[in-house]
Design a protein around this motif. Structure first.
Motif, short mmCIF file in Angstrom:
data_model
loop_
_atom_site.label_atom_id
_atom_site.label_comp_id
_atom_site.label_asym_id
_atom_site.label_seq_id
_atom_site.Cartn_x
_atom_site.Cartn_y
_atom_site.Cartn_z
N PRO A 1 0.82 -1.22 0.00
CA PRO A 1 0.00 0.00 0.00
C PRO A 1 0.85 1.28 0.00
O PRO A 1 0.43 2.31 -0.52
CB PRO A 1 -0.81 -0.10 1.30
N ARG B 1 0.64 4.17 -2.78
CA ARG B 1 0.48 5.59 -2.45
C ARG B 1 1.54 6.44 -3.16
O ARG B 1 1.24 7.48 -3.73
CB ARG B 1 0.60 5.77 -0.93
N TYR C 1 -13.52 10.12 5.14
CA TYR C 1 -12.14 10.00 4.68
C TYR C 1 -12.08 9.59 3.21
O TYR C 1 -12.49 8.49 2.83
CB TYR C 1 -11.43 8.97 5.55
N PHE D 1 -10.38 6.18 1.69
CA PHE D 1 -11.02 4.87 1.60
C PHE D 1 -11.63 4.70 0.22
O PHE D 1 -11.38 3.73 -0.48
CB PHE D 1 -12.12 4.72 2.66
N LEU E 1 -10.93 -3.98 11.19
CA LEU E 1 -9.97 -2.91 11.43
C LEU E 1 -10.40 -2.23 12.71
O LEU E 1 -11.48 -1.64 12.79
CB LEU E 1 -9.97 -1.92 10.25
N ASP F 1 -1.77 7.56 6.38
CA ASP F 1 -2.78 7.12 5.42
C ASP F 1 -3.64 6.09 6.13
O ASP F 1 -3.22 4.96 6.35
CB ASP F 1 -2.11 6.52 4.18
N LEU F 2 -4.84 6.50 6.51
CA LEU F 2 -5.70 5.63 7.31
C LEU F 2 -6.18 4.41 6.54
O LEU F 2 -6.72 3.48 7.11
CB LEU F 2 -6.91 6.43 7.82
N SER F 3 -5.95 4.40 5.22
CA SER F 3 -6.43 3.27 4.43
C SER F 3 -5.40 2.15 4.31
O SER F 3 -5.70 1.09 3.78
CB SER F 3 -6.86 3.73 3.04
N ILE F 4 -4.18 2.38 4.78
CA ILE F 4 -3.14 1.37 4.58
C ILE F 4 -3.47 0.05 5.28
O ILE F 4 -3.38 -1.02 4.70
CB ILE F 4 -1.75 1.92 5.00
N GLU F 5 -3.93 0.14 6.52
CA GLU F 5 -4.27 -1.09 7.25
C GLU F 5 -5.45 -1.80 6.58
O GLU F 5 -5.53 -3.02 6.55
CB GLU F 5 -4.62 -0.77 8.71
N LEU F 6 -6.35 -0.99 6.04
CA LEU F 6 -7.51 -1.55 5.35
C LEU F 6 -7.06 -2.30 4.09
O LEU F 6 -7.59 -3.36 3.74
CB LEU F 6 -8.47 -0.41 4.99
#
Lengths: 227, 227
Positions: free
Chosen positions: A11, A15, A97, A100, A170, B189-194
């Motif tokens: 990821p 990015r 956000y 997502f 999560l 980036d809050l989506s990385i874990e997702l």
């Protein structure tokens, strides 16, 4: 099977590639991409080799194609329906956000146990009662649940999610949740990046003294001492 | 000088050790700690060796002492004054986030450019006008700034932070900010874990076919296959 550490970096590469593409860059060397992603280029090349991606000698990687390869590998070329439980400030922020949506995660429902929140609209989605979870998960075939509740509610929410067939969670709540085998939980700790900054900040503050002490310590100080 | 990848894992070890301590566990093997932190134990031992921490043969690591060693190394045994700029939902959530306080980060001020927010109290702190940034940074000797603004405001905020002497920035805004050399920026980036969850979810969905392919691939599949 791609090593877990590589999975965690994909990821980050995605990015970095998206940022390059946004700046109109069509090809990049492994060094460029490694710098943008904050890893060393040997590790980057190794990681990408798991995807069968080796770049072209003298040209490098095609940014768009590599983005596609990584997104496909992660699975974010498909659409992932996500539910968020707990619509306090954090849940609210997560619902809004944009990161997502742009990465293939579609928030299909927001749920909260607080009747005062139910019916309010957040990010164009009406908040529904937590008890609707089963119905929503079945309707949208949700595989990923996000917990943004206070700590004390997290385990109950996780249990309900697992009970209805959600296999990836999560967890933003400041609590450890236990789940059966076969269910993946990732816990987000928003302070981790801050701790990494603190490490470097401490080094800057200590400056020369630290470098001298490190040199005296010997082990692994050579890099810093020589720089 | 500790390698950057190790630095990034130290907060993860600290989190795992804190969970062990919370459960009343006083000593742990490298395998236990590695499992709790989600890395392999050889890597864990290598990482901890940079701190001069080798554990005791047959006993393992003293949980409390190792926590202290790591916290000291990261620099979170000292008190870090932090300012948060942008008090929307995310800023609000960050101000209330207990994980900052428990790890040595003290939010000394919340700032927002919106006069409608100024004077409101969030997490027992009154929101102040963004123009007070200079005064606050000087008064509290702030070294770390958190940006939680919308994307379009992020660069201006970063410029002001750098101008007043802040040398570490944690950027939650969905925008890349440019800073001069010597200033560290980490982008959350809050989506990385997702995305990492999506990767595994995709594997689960593909099921047996994927496992067979991994076994045929050989490399790095052994660990998973044998478990």
């Amino acid at each position: 099977m791609i090593p877990e550490a590589t999975v965690a970096r994909l990821p980050v590469y995605l990015r970095a590639l998206t940022a390059l593409a946004d700046n109109g860059i069509r090809t990049c060397s492994s060094e460029d991409l490694a710098t943008a992603a904050g890893v060393n280029s040997a590790k980057l090349r190794k990681d990408l080799s798991y995807l069968g991606s080796y770049g072209t000698r003298g040209v490098g990687y095609d940014v768009d194609y590599l983005r596609y390869q990584i997104a496909r590998e992660i699975g974010v070329t498909q659409d992932w329906p996500v539910v968020i439980v707990g619509i306090g400030n954090l849940g609210h922020a997560l619902a809004n956000y944009s990161g997502f949506r742009s990465r293939g995660f579609r928030v299909v429902a927001l749920l909260d146990a607080d009747p005062a929140l139910v019916g309010r609209t957040v990010a164009d989605i009406a908040v529904r009662p937590f008890d609707d979870l089963d119905e929503i998960v079945r309707e949208h075939d949700v595989a990923i649940g996000v917990i943004a509740t206070p700590a004390h509610a997290a385990q109950d929410v996780a249990d309900r999610m697992v009970g209805i067939g959600i296999t990836s969670i999560l967890n933003f709540a400041p609590a450890v949740v236990a789940v059966p085998e076969g269910v993946d939980v990732r816990k987000v700790d928003l302070s981790i990046e801050l701790q990494i900054l603190a490490y470097h900040e401490q080094r800057k503050a200590n400056g020369g003294a630290e470098a001298a002490a490190a040199a005296a310590d010997g082990v692994d100080a050579a890099g810093g001492g020589a720089a």
